[in-house]
Design a protein around this motif. Structure first.
Motif, mmCIF file in Angstrom:
data_model
loop_
_atom_site.group_PDB
_atom_site.id
_atom_site.type_symbol
_atom_site.label_atom_id
_atom_site.label_comp_id
_atom_site.label_asym_id
_atom_site.label_seq_id
_atom_site.Cartn_x
_atom_site.Cartn_y
_atom_site.Cartn_z
ATOM 1 N N GLU A 95 0.746 -1.269 -0.102
ATOM 2 C CA GLU A 95 0.122 -0.148 -0.078
ATOM 3 C C GLU A 95 0.812 1.319 -0.145
ATOM 4 O O GLU A 95 0.562 2.310 -0.557
ATOM 5 C CB GLU A 95 -0.840 0.020 1.275
ATOM 6 C CG GLU A 95 -1.945 -0.733 1.139
ATOM 7 C CD GLU A 95 -1.619 -2.401 1.917
ATOM 8 O OE1 GLU A 95 -0.375 -2.403 1.888
ATOM 9 O OE2 GLU A 95 -2.645 -3.294 2.038
ATOM 10 N N GLU A 96 1.878 1.203 0.767
ATOM 11 C CA GLU A 96 2.748 2.464 0.903
ATOM 12 C C GLU A 96 3.504 2.709 -0.496
ATOM 13 O O GLU A 96 3.664 3.733 -0.644
ATOM 14 C CB GLU A 96 3.660 2.319 2.170
ATOM 15 C CG GLU A 96 5.084 1.976 1.949
ATOM 16 C CD GLU A 96 5.892 2.234 3.205
ATOM 17 O OE1 GLU A 96 5.443 3.091 4.221
ATOM 18 O OE2 GLU A 96 7.321 1.864 3.114
ATOM 19 N N ARG A 141 2.306 1.782 -3.297
ATOM 20 C CA ARG A 141 1.199 2.307 -4.234
ATOM 21 C C ARG A 141 1.067 3.753 -4.229
ATOM 22 O O ARG A 141 0.837 4.377 -5.146
ATOM 23 C CB ARG A 141 -0.192 1.335 -3.882
ATOM 24 C CG ARG A 141 -0.966 1.469 -5.273
ATOM 25 C CD ARG A 141 -1.818 0.182 -5.303
ATOM 26 N NE ARG A 141 -1.356 -1.102 -5.315
ATOM 27 C CZ ARG A 141 -1.459 -2.176 -4.735
ATOM 28 N NH1 ARG A 141 -2.426 -2.145 -3.846
ATOM 29 N NH2 ARG A 141 -0.689 -3.161 -4.877
ATOM 30 N N ALA A 142 1.059 4.180 -2.757
ATOM 31 C CA ALA A 142 0.565 5.401 -2.617
ATOM 32 C C ALA A 142 1.712 6.512 -2.930
ATOM 33 O O ALA A 142 1.455 7.369 -3.569
ATOM 34 C CB ALA A 142 0.291 5.744 -1.127
ATOM 35 N N GLU A 172 1.934 7.487 -6.466
ATOM 36 C CA GLU A 172 1.292 8.662 -7.087
ATOM 37 C C GLU A 172 1.875 9.966 -6.820
ATOM 38 O O GLU A 172 1.492 10.953 -7.381
ATOM 39 C CB GLU A 172 0.014 8.489 -6.596
ATOM 40 C CG GLU A 172 -0.840 7.405 -6.958
ATOM 41 C CD GLU A 172 -2.099 7.194 -6.431
ATOM 42 O OE1 GLU A 172 -2.484 7.911 -5.466
ATOM 43 O OE2 GLU A 172 -2.597 5.977 -6.468
ATOM 44 N N GLU A 173 2.995 10.048 -6.113
ATOM 45 C CA GLU A 173 3.737 11.260 -5.697
ATOM 46 C C GLU A 173 4.850 11.640 -6.958
ATOM 47 O O GLU A 173 5.099 10.485 -7.663
ATOM 48 C CB GLU A 173 4.359 11.290 -4.443
ATOM 49 C CG GLU A 173 3.378 11.241 -3.197
ATOM 50 C CD GLU A 173 4.229 10.902 -2.074
ATOM 51 O OE1 GLU A 173 5.489 10.992 -1.961
ATOM 52 O OE2 GLU A 173 3.551 10.445 -1.187
ATOM 53 N N GLY A 197 8.221 9.510 -5.292
ATOM 54 C CA GLY A 197 7.415 8.711 -4.439
ATOM 55 C C GLY A 197 8.458 8.046 -3.462
ATOM 56 O O GLY A 197 7.911 6.911 -3.197
#
Lengths: 549, 414
Positions: free
Chosen positions: A77-78, A80-81, A84-85, A88
């Motif tokens: 999850e981290e 994946r998040a 998007e940055e 990242g």
């Protein structure tokens, strides 16, 4: 090529320099004495007003090996998040090898050590560490739950045989130091024992944790390994575990011992919540005994993931997993691994008190040569939170302000508010440079004297210490500029630090037989060849001095 | 050290008859025998079917890849160094990466990522396990010496050193029966497509065997008896080879097995052993995970790696990729791609193609032509297989590095 770093304020505790203005000279990757007025440097950096220190060294950070990869898989999850940055890869609990090297270098670190390399996983850990750019690495070998050692101890083997075994294992796995993780406990968990007292015989080999601990501390001394036994103690995270921690200090009876992530082992069971700080008791014991050193394992608030060989403790914590998923592994008759994601919450009493206990330890332990700045990355927090931690240590007002934001019951359970100590730049340089190099036996690192490897970090002296330590102006590795104003400007490969203690090789025939009978792998194949480490161009050997301590 | 199936057998006797014929003498393991027998003489690279020097083939490959908009770097049957080079190339290209055999691996990883698990390694199986439960089709079909090397020897670290083996929803191969001839073996053949249901019934029966229900063509009494044995075992191991499971959602079967293991652990010890690992799929996934923070089936097209096990499975992505670089250093097999697709193949000499690829570069086999690191099936143990012969073939890593070096210059990012 001669480089001159001119006019900086030099903090070099190993050589007694505490902020005096001076020049440094670098030739062919090493620091050299002032070549005199006739010399013409090829390159001059004007560092007037800047703060100059050796490259920082992290003595305890889980940067490579099987459990780190499991943590990455579990923390999808981290990633994946982060994807998007725009960039990242900042501040992750489970950074890639590439991001690990970059983030460390960007903070002025030039070495970090993986403190839990399992014998069976050592080859993997080395393959992975070779892919971490920019910084030096090395691994501490996990012993003390390996069936072979326990069997050796149970057979009544003497100190010499135990030292030979440890000596072989360090050489074979290309390790820098010996780590013990909950000695005996991981092994007992494989026999369904969920607790094991220090003086209780383990279930199969009938050996007590105390015996394992003292045998390993003795072997380290006998082999003359620079770093003392690196101990992940008993009952991690359990209220009241301070007794076992103090007992461990007593058990080694004057032998050198390093207690790692001691914050997790400094808990009392007092008060209305049956969970209290025992930092003062631990600090008092450490202050009194020069043979003891510690690193803290500070927790910081937010999402992270805990990864440890200590399956016994991790299984007990699995119910607290956030998000609710976790991995346990029994590993290859030598240890285990438990990976449990965790979120430390500033409004939770237990987490707030853990935070305060870590800071109490930092502020109560007096000698900065024997306490080290760690978050037990990623267990307490990602290593990228070091600048924030440094600010907490150097700035009391900031510390009090942060404390006021935490759980309201915290002040009555911690003496943190009354502690006025603020670390100086010299003490930070000791704790993050000079002392780690010294306690690992890295004689030409962690200082800025002639002959030292030119790993150098240059900062602007800012009142906001977090901002200062987050983004050095310049970082040199082996004399090459790798970071300018927080940006990586050049890539190079670090080295792998090892020890090669002498031992009596007759132990190998006993081990070879056991490997043939049990391990499905021959001892000769278990041994890692020199050319396997960074393609044969990466080993740096550090001297062992048997009996010198 | 045999690099082919992921069991890491290092007890082989291999004889060489010049020129370059290898014969395995010490075992009749079909995977080892076949793997080592493939030592066809070196042949030159080809571009559009025409033999060319290596440099020319590398230039041609780089030209194809530099022009590609949606490249796929896959197959990845290669050692750790080959994986490093392939992933670095993929990063340069902004490609999607995947391994030819990742289907089985992903049935396991999907569960690891959703729920986690309790797992073990081969030496723990060999030395501590007193009850082995084999779930589904016999894994020996994929890992032939599993039982001979890791189950038949008595557990050295358990008193008494006894072991029994139960096959659930699958029947042991004859070779497995032979390997286990001295042990107590129970076969609950059942319906192999319903092994997940059987696991769920077992989990339900753990607390109270009298309430066991029959499932997957296994009688209630057998489920109850097995549940009781699992609860009484000192160290049970549940092993499966997910690649052999049927059905499109076989990860749910894995999830039920993982849940069963977790439930047994409330009372005694039990651990899962998810088997995979042909062509170093486990090792390549490890390298990918440490280099990018995420496992295979990842796109490197947009800066930070984006992992999506569905979208970026190679068989699916191949339909939209405009260029494919396929690495298969362990076996002379390359799948058929649509005729219009530009394919660059790195594979052993003698590889037969349905359609001649745009570029074919013969490469050596790890552990035959050059020393190599591969990972064992249990993901923990990395092994070093030494090179045995010299056919004059380049290794995959150097070819991939040469292709990357022939691409237009580009600054690395932090």
């Amino acid at each position: 090529m001669l480089t001159k770093l001119a006019g900086g304020r030099v903090y070099d505790p190993a050589n007694g320099r505490d902020g005096a203005v001076g020049d440094l000279f670098v030739r062919d990757g090493r620091i050299v004495a002032d070549p005199g007025p006739g010399a013409a440097p090829d390159e001059v950096h004007d560092l007037s007003g800047r703060v100059v220190m050796a490259g920082a060294i992290d003595i305890h950070s889980h940067i490579a090996g099987g459990k780190v990869n499991i943590a990455r898989l579990l923390m999808a999850e981290e990633h994946r998040a982060a994807a998007e940055e725009p960039c990242g890869c900042r501040g992750l609990a489970t950074p890639s090898t590439h991001a690990t090297g970059c983030r460390y270098a960007q903070m002025g670190y030039t070495a970090a050590f993986e403190p839990a390399m399992l014998p069976s996983n050592a080859r993997h850990a080395h393959l992975e560490m070779a892919d971490i750019p920019l910084i030096d690495t090395g691994g501490y070998l996990v012993l003390g739950n390996d069936d072979l050692l326990l069997e050796l101890l149970a057979s009544g083997a003497g100190e010499a045989a135990v030292a030979d075994y440890v000596g072989f294992m360090l050489n074979a796995t290309r390790s820098l130091a010996v780590k013990a993780v909950n000695p005996g406990g991981i092994n007992a968990f494989k026999y369904n024992q969920r607790r094991l007292d220090v003086d209780e015989n383990g279930p199969f080999h009938a050996i007590t944790p105390r015996r394992i601990l003292t045998a390993l501390a003795g072997a380290v001394q006998r082999l003359g390994i620079p770093h003392p036994l690196h101990l992940h103690g008993f009952n991690l995270g359990v209220p009241g575990n301070v007794e076992a921690t103090l007992d461990s200090i007593a058990a080694v009876d004057g032998l050198r011992l390093h207690l790692t992530h001691v914050q997790f082992h400094a808990y009392g069971a007092e008060g209305d919540r049956k969970f209290s700080s025992a930092a003062a008791r631990v600090a008092e014991a450490v202050n009194r005994r020069p043979n003891i050193s510690v690193d803290v394992g500070q927790i910081m608030f937010g999402q992270t993931v805990t990864a440890s060989a200590d399956t016994m403790a991790q299984m007990n914590n699995a119910g607290l997993a956030h998000p609710k998923k976790w991995v346990m592994m029994d590993i290859e008759c030598d240890a285990g691994c438990g990976v449990v994601p965790f979120r430390y919450r500033d409004k939770a009493f237990v987490n707030a008190l853990q935070w305060a206990i870590g800071l109490e330890l930092f502020l109560l332990i007096e000698d900065p040569w024997r306490i080290f700045l760690t978050t037990d990355h990623p267990n307490g927090a990602p290593f990228t939170s070091y600048p924030e931690l440094i600010r907490l240590l150097m700035d009391r007002d900031y510390r009090l302000a942060r404390m006021a934001e935490l759980h309201p019951a915290l002040p009555e359970h911690t003496i943190l508010g009354a502690l006025t100590r603020e670390y100086s730049l010299g003490e930070i340089a000791t704790m993050t440079r000079a002392a780690p190099a010294r306690i690992l036996g890295l004689t030409d690192r962690g200082h800025l004297g002639p002959g030292a490897v030119a790993d150098i970090t240059v900062y602007t002296d800012r009142p906001d210490r977090r901002a200062m330590f987050e983004k050095p102006d310049l970082v040199f590795k082996d004399g090459r500029l790798i970071v300018r104003d927080g940006v990586v400007v050049a890539f190079l490969q670090g080295r792998t630090h090892v020890v090669e203690p002498a031992y009596d090789p007759t132990i190998e025939s006993w081990m070879a037989r056991r490997f043939d009978e049990r391990m499905g792998q021959r001892l000769t194949h278990f041994r890692i060849a020199e050319e396997e480490i960074r393609g044969g161009n990466g080993l740096i050997r550090h001297a062992c001095q048997p009996g010198s301590f | 050290m045999c690099p082919f199936c992921g069991l890491g057998c290092d007890d082989l006797t291999i004889e060489e008859e010049p020129p370059s014929t290898l014969t395995v003498r010490s075992t009749d393991c079909p995977v080892a025998r076949e793997g080592y027998s493939r030592t066809t003489a070196a042949e030159p690279p080809r571009v559009a079917g025409i033999p060319v020097p290596l440099e020319e083939a590398v230039e041609a490959a780089a030209a194809v890849l530099a022009a590609a908009q949606t490249p796929l770097v896959a197959g990845l049957g290669t050692d750790v160094d080959g994986a490093r080079a392939a992933l670095a190339l993929a990063e340069r290209l902004g490609a999607v990466v995947d391994h030819a055999l990742s289907d089985g691996l992903y049935r396991n990883l999907a569960v690891l990522q959703r729920t986690g698990w309790i797992a073990t390694t081969l030496a723990e199986l060999r030395n501590r396990c007193d009850l082995l439960l084999v779930a589904g089709p016999d894994p020996a079909a994929l890992h032939p010496r599993l039982f001979e090397r890791w189950v038949a020897p008595a557990p050295a670290l358990q008193t008494p050193p006894s072991r029994e083996v139960v096959f659930l929803c699958g029947e042991p191969l004859d070779s497995t029966r032979a390997a286990l001839s001295g042990l107590s073996v129970t076969v609950l053949a059942g319906d192999s497509a319903r092994v997940g249901d059987a696991a769920a019934s077992l989990a339900a029966a753990l607390a109270d065997p009298s309430r066991a229900s029959g499932t997957a063509s296994i009688a209630a009494g057998d489920i109850a008896a097995l549940a009781e044995r699992l609860a009484k075992a000192r160290y049970a191991v549940v092993a499966w080879a997910a690649a052999a499971f049927d059905g499109t959602h076989a990860d749910l079967t894995v999830e039920r097995l993982v849940q069963l293991v977790r439930d047994i652990n409330r009372h005694t010890r039990c651990a899962g052993l998810p088997l995979a690992g042909h062509d170093n799929v486990v090792g390549v996934n490890q390298v990918c995970t440490w280099r990018f923070g995420v496992p295979l089936r990842t796109s490197l097209a947009g800066g930070a790696p984006l992992h999506d096990p569905h979208r970026f499975a190679w068989a699916r992505y191949a339909a939209v990729a405009d260029a494919v670089i396929w690495v298969s250093a362990f076996r002379p097999e390359v799948p058929a791609f649509p005729a219009e697709q530009t394919v660059i193949a790195l594979a052993p000499p003698g590889t037969a193609f349905v359609d001649e690829p745009a570029v074919f570069i013969p490469v050596g086999t790890p552990g035959i032509d050059h020393s190599a690191h591969v990972f064992r099936s249990d993901t923990v143990v990395a092994l070093r297989a030494r090179g045995l012969i010299d056919r004059g073939l380049p290794d995959g890593a150097s070819v991939l590095k040469a292709i990357a070096a022939a691409l237009p210059e580009e600054a690395p990012a932090c």
